[in-house]
Motif scaffolding. Structure first.
Motif, PDB file in Angstrom:
ATOM      1  N   GLU A 183       0.821  -1.205   0.000  1.00  0.00           N
ATOM      2  CA  GLU A 183       0.000   0.000   0.000  1.00  0.00           C
ATOM      3  C   GLU A 183       0.857   1.257   0.000  1.00  0.00           C
ATOM      4  O   GLU A 183       0.593   2.212  -0.742  1.00  0.00           O
ATOM      5  CB  GLU A 183      -0.931  -0.002   1.208  1.00  0.00           C
ATOM      6  N   GLU A 204      -3.277 -10.611   0.931  1.00  0.00           N
ATOM      7  CA  GLU A 204      -4.552 -10.614   0.205  1.00  0.00           C
ATOM      8  C   GLU A 204      -5.737 -10.709   1.161  1.00  0.00           C
ATOM      9  O   GLU A 204      -6.815 -10.171   0.883  1.00  0.00           O
ATOM     10  CB  GLU A 204      -4.578 -11.777  -0.795  1.00  0.00           C
ATOM     11  N   LYS A 205      -5.534 -11.384   2.282  1.00  0.00           N
ATOM     12  CA  LYS A 205      -6.613 -11.547   3.263  1.00  0.00           C
ATOM     13  C   LYS A 205      -6.829 -10.288   4.100  1.00  0.00           C
ATOM     14  O   LYS A 205      -7.974  -9.871   4.337  1.00  0.00           O
ATOM     15  CB  LYS A 205      -6.302 -12.738   4.174  1.00  0.00           C
ATOM     16  N   PRO A 208      -7.519  -5.809   2.472  1.00  0.00           N
ATOM     17  CA  PRO A 208      -8.898  -5.324   2.268  1.00  0.00           C
ATOM     18  C   PRO A 208      -9.630  -5.032   3.576  1.00  0.00           C
ATOM     19  O   PRO A 208     -10.512  -4.153   3.606  1.00  0.00           O
ATOM     20  CB  PRO A 208      -9.559  -6.487   1.514  1.00  0.00           C
ATOM     21  N   ARG A 209      -9.249  -5.697   4.666  1.00  0.00           N
ATOM     22  CA  ARG A 209      -9.901  -5.442   5.951  1.00  0.00           C
ATOM     23  C   ARG A 209      -9.477  -4.108   6.548  1.00  0.00           C
ATOM     24  O   ARG A 209     -10.100  -3.596   7.479  1.00  0.00           O
ATOM     25  CB  ARG A 209      -9.607  -6.601   6.921  1.00  0.00           C
ATOM     26  N   GLY A 211      -9.214  -1.603   4.411  1.00  0.00           N
ATOM     27  CA  GLY A 211      -9.744  -0.672   3.419  1.00  0.00           C
ATOM     28  C   GLY A 211      -8.836  -0.483   2.228  1.00  0.00           C
ATOM     29  O   GLY A 211      -9.062   0.422   1.403  1.00  0.00           O
ATOM     30  N   TYR A 212      -7.801  -1.319   2.089  1.00  0.00           N
ATOM     31  CA  TYR A 212      -6.864  -1.212   0.974  1.00  0.00           C
ATOM     32  C   TYR A 212      -7.132  -2.329  -0.028  1.00  0.00           C
ATOM     33  O   TYR A 212      -7.612  -3.411   0.326  1.00  0.00           O
ATOM     34  CB  TYR A 212      -5.418  -1.287   1.464  1.00  0.00           C
ATOM     35  N   LYS A 213      -6.769  -2.102  -1.271  1.00  0.00           N
ATOM     36  CA  LYS A 213      -7.055  -3.097  -2.321  1.00  0.00           C
ATOM     37  C   LYS A 213      -6.083  -4.273  -2.264  1.00  0.00           C
ATOM     38  O   LYS A 213      -4.944  -4.147  -1.805  1.00  0.00           O
ATOM     39  CB  LYS A 213      -6.998  -2.443  -3.698  1.00  0.00           C
ATOM     40  N   LYS A 214      -6.574  -5.389  -2.738  1.00  0.00           N
ATOM     41  CA  LYS A 214      -5.749  -6.594  -2.837  1.00  0.00           C
ATOM     42  C   LYS A 214      -4.814  -6.465  -4.031  1.00  0.00           C
ATOM     43  O   LYS A 214      -5.223  -6.030  -5.112  1.00  0.00           O
ATOM     44  CB  LYS A 214      -6.654  -7.821  -2.988  1.00  0.00           C
TER      45      LYS A 214
END
Length: 415
Positions: A183, A204-205, A208-209, A211-214
């Protein structure tokens, strides 16, 4: 030196050609659908990170060849010198030593890339501590720590972080910080070895939690060591350092297991197929490897693909001695420009600061106790050497009497 591959550049390549070049020689790609979508719209941005701990070995040329591929495909490539990660990895290095090694790593990586014709002006070098110590990154690290389980953190770093019986908390922070790097470096993808896969799936898990993209993850195979296992800085016999002398390289290769006709667990053969073929392709435009031998044994043979070399070795058409000799010659040709780069006093000083000579500790030899000897008697007891040079008592008495006689005569003379 420039590569003949430069004739095909990103300006004339289609998205499909760029995809093929990006994926070439990789073992796995996570997020290929996203990769295809990005290439249809614009060029890919990615990073490759390395933690400055032990001395980089010749296996580092494999990711360097992929960096060259990425640049040809029009990718924006960042090289991360992960100094904080190096410190966190179960204290392999002190923070002071890490600073010196970070400088060494930057120079050695640039020397490697230059030796295979990669234009350095297209690369961006970033030191991890330049952003990993900021309040923003620190807060994200705390946020991540509030949702990551100890099990997931330990599992993610199992193949990368040094495993010990009583692991430190620092090793559990390592995977989360590597995930956040994606990020904070603002990239689409991260590139690394297949041993990084658990950290990649961890990212990857959890990203996103927050708020960032995979991100997309690109993985190359692990480089085999000369003993057949993974090439590692912590296993001296498995690796060839980038600054090893010609004599050191010859000794290491000659000691490596290389059974005639055996293509399984053959470190020398695997090194030729996994490392030397891709490098030759980058440098000359076509993959090739030369087996050098006397005419009476078949003469020199040029192989243009790894499969043909493996097949001939399995059929015992290539002798282990000829293979080892040829591998030594290819390695020395590859490393000679790097050795010359580090001959200057400035580079030698950087190397000395990064990897100072180990102190030789003197061993304490415990003296054996002598039994059945009166206290104090041992100190006065003659050693064998003393006994050999001892003067008989009778001679000493005669000498004493002679001195007394002389003194008496001198006394009479004075009177």
């Amino acid at each position: 030196m420039s590569s003949s591959n430069d004739s095909t550049n990103d300006a004339s390549m289609t998205p499909e050609q760029k995809l093929a070049l990006i994926k070439r020689n990789l073992q796995e790609v996570l997020g290929e659908e996203d990769l295809v979508k990005i290439l249809a719209e614009r060029d890919l941005s990615l990073y490759w990170g390395t933690a400055p701990t032990g001395k980089p070995h010749i296996g580092y040329f494999v990711p360097m060849t992929k960096v060259a591929d990425y640049l040809r495909a029009g990718c924006h490539v960042t090289i991360l010198l992960a100094d904080i990660h190096a410190f966190l990895d179960n204290l392999k290095s002190s923070i002071e030593m890490v600073k010196a090694r970070t400088a060494y790593y930057e120079h050695i990586v640039k020397a490697m890339l230059s030796s295979i014709g990669v234009p350095l002006e297209k690369l961006k070098f970033v030191v991890g501590s330049s952003y990993e110590l900021t309040p923003e990154f620190t807060m994200d690290n705390y946020r991540l720590a509030s949702i990551v389980t100890e099990h997931d953190a330990k599992k993610a770093g199992a193949e990368v972080v040094k495993q010990v019986q009583s692991p430190l908390l620092s090793g559990l922070l390592y995977p989360g910080m590597q995930a956040l790097d994606e990020e904070y470096l603002k990239v689409d993808a991260q590139f690394g070895g297949i041993d990084q896969r658990k950290i990649f799936t961890f990212a990857e898990k959890y990203l996103p939690r927050l708020g960032y993209k995979k991100r997309i993850h690109l993985m190359n195979p692990m480089v085999p060591g000369l003993q057949g296992s993974k090439m590692s800085s912590s296993e001296p016999d498995s690796k060839i350092d980038l600054l090893d002398s010609e004599k050191d390289i010859k000794n290491k290769v000659n000691k490596a297991h290389c059974e005639e006709g055996n293509i399984e667990n053959n470190g020398v053969l695997s090194f030729a197929t996994s490392v030397l073929f891709p490098i030759s392709s980058l440098r000359t435009g076509e993959p090739h490897f030369v087996i050098t031998r006397p005419e009476k044994y078949g003469g020199d043979t040029v192989y243009t693909d790894a499969e043909s070399l493996e097949r001939d070795f399995a059929d015992k058409k290539v002798h282990p001695g000829d293979l080892k000799k040829s591998v030594v010659a290819a390695i020395n040709a590859l490393l000679e420009p790097i050795r010359k780069y580090f001959e200057t006093p400035e580079m030698q000083q950087i190397l000395l600061q990064a990897y100072p000579p180990a102190e030789v500790k003197q061993k304490f030899v415990k003296q054996k106790k002598k039994h059945n000897v009166r206290p104090g008697a041992a100190a006065s007891a003659p050693t064998p050497a003393d006994a050999a040079t001892a003067v008989p008592a009778a001679i000493i008495d005669d000498a004493v009497n002679a001195v007394k006689a002389v003194e008496e005569k001198l006394g009479d003379a004075r009177i």
